[in-house]
Design a protein around this motif. Sequence first.
Motif, PDB file in Angstrom:
ATOM      1  N   ASN A 122       0.791  -1.238   0.000  1.00 51.54           N
ATOM      2  CA  ASN A 122       0.000   0.000   0.000  1.00 51.54           C
ATOM      3  C   ASN A 122       0.818   1.282   0.000  1.00 51.54           C
ATOM      4  O   ASN A 122       0.257   2.362   0.098  1.00 51.54           O
ATOM      5  N   LEU A 123       2.142   1.187  -0.065  1.00 55.59           N
ATOM      6  CA  LEU A 123       2.944   2.418  -0.072  1.00 55.59           C
ATOM      7  C   LEU A 123       3.060   2.960  -1.484  1.00 55.59           C
ATOM      8  O   LEU A 123       3.134   2.200  -2.452  1.00 55.59           O
ATOM      9  N   GLN A 124       3.112   4.304  -1.576  1.00 55.36           N
ATOM     10  CA  GLN A 124       3.338   4.928  -2.881  1.00 55.36           C
ATOM     11  C   GLN A 124       4.623   5.709  -2.833  1.00 55.36           C
ATOM     12  O   GLN A 124       5.018   6.200  -1.780  1.00 55.36           O
ATOM     13  N   VAL A 125       5.281   5.844  -3.969  1.00 57.48           N
ATOM     14  CA  VAL A 125       6.541   6.581  -4.001  1.00 57.48           C
ATOM     15  C   VAL A 125       6.463   7.652  -5.073  1.00 57.48           C
ATOM     16  O   VAL A 125       6.074   7.392  -6.200  1.00 57.48           O
ATOM     17  N   GLU A 126       6.845   8.884  -4.691  1.00 60.92           N
ATOM     18  CA  GLU A 126       6.914   9.986  -5.662  1.00 60.92           C
ATOM     19  C   GLU A 126       8.293  10.585  -5.562  1.00 60.92           C
ATOM     20  O   GLU A 126       8.613  11.226  -4.559  1.00 60.92           O
ATOM     21  N   ILE A 131       4.874   7.835   0.321  1.00 66.88           N
ATOM     22  CA  ILE A 131       3.551   8.329   0.692  1.00 66.88           C
ATOM     23  C   ILE A 131       2.678   7.164   1.162  1.00 66.88           C
ATOM     24  O   ILE A 131       2.631   6.107   0.546  1.00 66.88           O
ATOM     25  N   VAL A 132       2.009   7.417   2.283  1.00 70.00           N
ATOM     26  CA  VAL A 132       0.947   6.503   2.687  1.00 70.00           C
ATOM     27  C   VAL A 132      -0.350   7.146   2.188  1.00 70.00           C
ATOM     28  O   VAL A 132      -0.784   8.162   2.731  1.00 70.00           O
ATOM     29  N   PRO A 133      -0.920   6.600   1.145  1.00 70.74           N
ATOM     30  CA  PRO A 133      -2.027   7.305   0.490  1.00 70.74           C
ATOM     31  C   PRO A 133      -3.278   7.399   1.372  1.00 70.74           C
ATOM     32  O   PRO A 133      -3.441   6.614   2.314  1.00 70.74           O
ATOM     33  N   ASP A 148      11.920  11.390   2.068  1.00 69.92           N
ATOM     34  CA  ASP A 148      10.951  11.999   2.983  1.00 69.92           C
ATOM     35  C   ASP A 148       9.725  11.097   3.107  1.00 69.92           C
ATOM     36  O   ASP A 148       9.535  10.162   2.344  1.00 69.92           O
ATOM     37  N   LEU A 149       8.886  11.449   4.075  1.00 71.78           N
ATOM     38  CA  LEU A 149       7.676  10.662   4.305  1.00 71.78           C
ATOM     39  C   LEU A 149       6.468  11.594   4.414  1.00 71.78           C
ATOM     40  O   LEU A 149       6.509  12.636   5.067  1.00 71.78           O
ATOM     41  N   ARG A 150       5.442  11.227   3.731  1.00 73.25           N
ATOM     42  CA  ARG A 150       4.178  11.967   3.880  1.00 73.25           C
ATOM     43  C   ARG A 150       3.103  10.934   4.188  1.00 73.25           C
ATOM     44  O   ARG A 150       2.991   9.912   3.501  1.00 73.25           O
TER      45      ARG A 150
END
Lengths: 210, 187
Positions: A122-126, A131-133, A148-150
């Motif tokens: 479930n993690l996304q990367v930009e 990102i935890v959506p 970084d982490l959002r």
Amino acid sequence: MTTCPEEIIRFMDDYLDGDLNPEDEAVLKGYLESCSDCRKMYHELTKTIALVQSASHIQAPASFVQKTMERLPKEKKRGSAQRWFRQHPFVTAAALFILMMSAALFTSFNEDQQFAFTKQPNLQVEGETVIVPEGMVVDGDLTIRNGDLRVEGELNGDVTIVNGQYMASSGVITGEIEEIDQIFEWLWYGIKEVSKDAAAIFSSGDNEDQ
Amino acid sequence: MDALVNKRIKQVLKGDQQAFAEIVELYQHQLFQICYRMLGNRHEAEDIAQEAFTRAYVNLHTFDQQRKFSTWLYRIATNLCIDRIRKKKPDYYLDAEVRGTEGLNMYSSIANEDQLPEEELMRMEVQERVQYEISRLPDKYRAAIVLKYIEELPLAEISEILDLPLGTVKTRIHRGREALRKQLSNL
């Protein structure tokens, strides 16, 4: 000399070395009396030995010891350092341990300059941001290096960010957040982890005892 | 004496360089004598003897204290002397020829090579002449003769110092003795 039998010459050599048995010695003596060449050779040999042995015993020059000592490689410092290490084995071991630890940690800190993070579903990367959506739930701890982490959804676990930052957002994190930016903090973190592991080993040992 | 030497060796190994001075003190004359008889020259003998002590100091940790220190020390010194003799004299072709055959005809060829004129030999003092004749011996015989007749060491110890079987040591002493006999026959 060529007229003397080889056996007699061998006896002569052994006799002069002091290891001729009495029977052969008798043979040699009897032969020496009968042969003047052999007798001459025997006398010359004993005379040679006497001459060599008479070579006066000479002595080393008076300054010999001092000059020799000056010539030795200077190892005093190394010697005293070694002595110190031997007398303080615990300090030496501890110092060595800390040195190796920091070296290892420092190396891993330097080597890990690439963006990396704990793989979780479930993690996304930009770019270099994880990102935890929104609307997603991530279970488990998360470690991110050089990124970084959002968090927009929900994260059930601890977060560790090395060389990056946690960007304030609307999500929920149930565990602790730790940001590590500098080498020394990274070292400290590494040492804490090791001692935690050690403590865990000891406490589990205790549990087994009970 | 061996107990004292081993005690000093332990001190040196612990880093006390000064303890080595006593070892040098004990062996200096014998070591210098060996080098002098081998090389025939005081200046070189001093240099090589000092070098031998230095090597002993640097490699002291390799010395097995169950054995005799003097044997080990003399071995270092004789090896250095033989190296020096071989470097000094351009007789390497003789050396190559002799390897393995234990010098059958080598002696005579060397002996005739660098002999001083008769009248000069006659002017020499006996002591000087003996040293001169020793220094004309091939280095292999020279080491054995010096250890046997000047240091008066037992054959077994000479064999250990030169790292040669007892039989070879005897052969070298016999040949060296025979060579000296011929060289000194007119004395």
